[in-house]
Scaffold this motif. Structure first.
Motif, PDB file in Angstrom:
ATOM      1  N   VAL A   7     -42.136  60.429   0.836  1.00  0.00           N
ATOM      2  CA  VAL A   7     -41.566  61.744   0.794  1.00  0.00           C
ATOM      3  C   VAL A   7     -40.088  61.578   1.334  1.00  0.00           C
ATOM      4  CG1 VAL A   7     -41.508  64.039   2.083  1.00  0.00           C
ATOM      5  CG2 VAL A   7     -43.616  63.061   1.121  1.00  0.00           C
ATOM      6  N   PHE A  57     -40.034  70.424  -2.071  1.00  0.00           N
ATOM      7  CA  PHE A  57     -41.679  69.657  -1.951  1.00  0.00           C
ATOM      8  C   PHE A  57     -42.059  70.278  -0.391  1.00  0.00           C
ATOM      9  CE2 PHE A  57     -44.686  66.687  -0.339  1.00  0.00           C
ATOM     10  CZ  PHE A  57     -45.359  66.507  -1.563  1.00  0.00           C
ATOM     11  N   MET A  58     -41.555  70.112   0.783  1.00  0.00           N
ATOM     12  CA  MET A  58     -41.700  70.548   2.025  1.00  0.00           C
ATOM     13  C   MET A  58     -41.940  72.179   1.836  1.00  0.00           C
ATOM     14  SD  MET A  58     -42.005  67.967   3.779  1.00  0.00           S
ATOM     15  CE  MET A  58     -42.357  68.774   5.273  1.00  0.00           C
ATOM     16  N   ARG A 109     -42.732  74.083  -0.530  1.00  0.00           N
ATOM     17  CA  ARG A 109     -43.842  74.281  -1.255  1.00  0.00           C
ATOM     18  C   ARG A 109     -45.140  73.857  -0.476  1.00  0.00           C
ATOM     19  NH1 ARG A 109     -46.565  77.030  -2.772  1.00  0.00           N
ATOM     20  NH2 ARG A 109     -48.043  76.682  -4.356  1.00  0.00           N
ATOM     21  N   THR A 110     -44.981  72.694   0.052  1.00  0.00           N
ATOM     22  CA  THR A 110     -46.385  72.151   0.006  1.00  0.00           C
ATOM     23  C   THR A 110     -46.697  72.589   1.591  1.00  0.00           C
ATOM     24  OG1 THR A 110     -45.504  69.909   1.006  1.00  0.00           O
ATOM     25  CG2 THR A 110     -46.497  70.056  -1.297  1.00  0.00           C
ATOM     26  N   GLU A 111     -45.702  72.491   2.295  1.00  0.00           N
ATOM     27  CA  GLU A 111     -45.999  72.876   3.967  1.00  0.00           C
ATOM     28  C   GLU A 111     -45.786  74.521   4.270  1.00  0.00           C
ATOM     29  OE1 GLU A 111     -47.240  71.153   6.433  1.00  0.00           O
ATOM     30  OE2 GLU A 111     -47.214  69.454   5.201  1.00  0.00           O
ATOM     31  N   MET A 114     -39.315  69.844  -7.943  1.00  0.00           N
ATOM     32  CA  MET A 114     -40.634  69.466  -7.525  1.00  0.00           C
ATOM     33  C   MET A 114     -41.281  68.909  -8.391  1.00  0.00           C
ATOM     34  SD  MET A 114     -42.781  70.563  -5.331  1.00  0.00           S
ATOM     35  CE  MET A 114     -44.516  70.619  -4.983  1.00  0.00           C
ATOM     36  N   HIS A 115     -40.839  68.852  -9.620  1.00  0.00           N
ATOM     37  CA  HIS A 115     -41.761  68.075 -10.678  1.00  0.00           C
ATOM     38  C   HIS A 115     -41.129  66.808 -10.701  1.00  0.00           C
ATOM     39  CE1 HIS A 115     -43.417  67.115 -14.630  1.00  0.00           C
ATOM     40  NE2 HIS A 115     -42.364  66.744 -15.385  1.00  0.00           N
ATOM     41  N   VAL A 171     -42.961  65.163  -7.652  1.00  0.00           N
ATOM     42  CA  VAL A 171     -44.131  64.814  -7.760  1.00  0.00           C
ATOM     43  C   VAL A 171     -44.480  63.479  -8.276  1.00  0.00           C
ATOM     44  CG1 VAL A 171     -46.489  65.549  -8.604  1.00  0.00           C
ATOM     45  CG2 VAL A 171     -44.962  67.378  -7.592  1.00  0.00           C
TER      46      VAL A 171
END
Lengths: 201, 175
Positions: free
Chosen positions: A131, A142-143, A145-147, A170-171, A174
């Motif tokens: 990451v 990413f952070m 979205r995921t966290e 984001m894509h 990933v």
């Protein structure tokens, strides 16, 4: 049932400071994780974390968003951008900071709290490094979205880009993580299945 | 037209946040039903997301939290901003009022005189393609009230006094 953010904010405005304790408790992890993913050092993350809340409280009269966490992320985003500009640092991971250590390595020892130890240390370390190797924009999406669980519309507003740009970041994040963690698939519980390429695209 | 796997995988991300239009969501399900690679991708992504969430989570030390809560407790909500903040608010409000008055004056000169000025000012203030497009759309509509509102909101957003409203964009266009 836990109070909603709006209810807690109303209580805080009426002078019940314990409502704020509940809000801090509710959002400390996603917010702190996001900040730490950029500072790489706990001491710096602690400062930014506190400053975010202080600014949020000062600006409370102007708050009219539905998503309180999204608002906190936005304040944190602006603070981090300012901070990096002041330090004349790019967000490059290879950039060496005051400690003469690249961010990738500084992140390694940053998460030492009891909660983090629950995750597999070795795998967790590889994920953190993967990451950390993302571009700052991708890492941020990413952070968030995921966290933080923010929607792409909310992330796009914070980054001041279109939804498609946020989605694209984001894509690619990933895709990069899949490639970086290829060897860990078995450990991640994916049955050792190697990641597929572009499929039929 | 047949979907590519790449489009499907972008759409999967939007599906998670429920930002996918029903029509596109239905199309996604059709693709998934016929594409084992994308079904595998979805499983892998869900597993990776959970692992990443666990690996990346961090929280401040108790002492940091206690210190913060103590500072927050001594600062009542909605307290009047400090001197620098108050001065900035006044200056921003004055600047906004002047700019809006200036624009209103320009608009009175003729039906089109002010429009290029507004566009130029906005473009200089923030070179953002999303906003530029919104201004172009406003120009086409020749709705002066909308243009003025857009401009005022933009100024306030710069100072964090208002919620920025990103102009509507098709979230499903890329999917």
């Amino acid at each position: 049932m836990a109070d909603s953010d709006e209810a807690l904010l109303r209580r805080y405005r009426r002078g019940q400071t314990e409502a704020l304790t509940e809000l801090v408790e509710r959002y400390k992890r996603p917010l702190y994780s996001y900040i730490l993913s950029f500072t790489g050092q706990r001491s710096e993350a602690d400062d930014v974390f506190q400053e975010v809340w202080l600014r949020a409280i000062r600006a409370m009269p102007f708050f009219r968003r539905r998503n309180f966490l999204g608002w906190l992320f936005r304040i944190a985003h602006n603070l981090l951008v300012d901070r990096f500009r002041r330090q004349k640092e790019t967000w490059s991971l290879e950039e060496v900071g005051e400690e003469q250590t690249p961010l990738k390595d500084r992140l390694k020892d940053a998460r030492t709290g009891p909660l983090e130890k629950l995750a597999s240390e070795e795998l967790g370390e590889r994920i953190r490094r993967a990451v950390a190797a993302l571009t700052p924009d991708q890492r941020e999406v990413f952070m968030m979205r995921t966290e933080g669980g923010l929607t792409f519309r909310e992330i796009a507003r914070i980054q001041r880009v279109s939804i498609n740009t946020a989605l694209g970041r984001m894509h690619y994040a990933v895709l990069k993580l899949r490639a970086a963690l290829r060897e860990d698939y078995a450990q991640l519980g994916w049955g050792g299945r190697p990641p597929r390429g572009g499929g039929r695209s | 037209m047949r979907w590519t796997c790449d489009a499907c995988r972008r759409a999967l991300l939007l599906e998670e946040t429920q930002e996918l239009r029903p029509r596109v969501a239905a199309r996604l399900q059709v693709h998934l039903a016929s594409c084992p690679a994308c079904r595998g991708y979805r499983e892998e992504w869900m597993a990776m997301r959970e692992s990443a969430r666990r690996a990346l989570v961090a929280e401040p030390d108790r002492t940091v939290q206690d210190r913060l809560l103590h500072r927050l407790a001594t600062q009542p909500a909605g307290s009047s901003p400090g001197k620098p903040a108050r001065l900035r608010l006044i200056l921003t409000a004055a600047a906004a009022a002047l700019m809006v008055a200036g624009l209103a004056f320009m608009f009175r000169r003729g039906p089109t005189d002010g429009v290029p000025c507004l566009h130029a000012v906005l473009t200089i203030l923030r070179d953002d393609p999303v906003w530029t497009r919104a201004v172009l759309e406003a120009e086409q509509s020749r709705n002066r009230e909308a243009q003025l509102k857009l401009f005022a909101r933009h100024l306030l957003t710069l100072e964090g006094m208002a919620v920025e409203e990103v102009p509507e964009e098709d979230p499903n266009a890329g999917a």
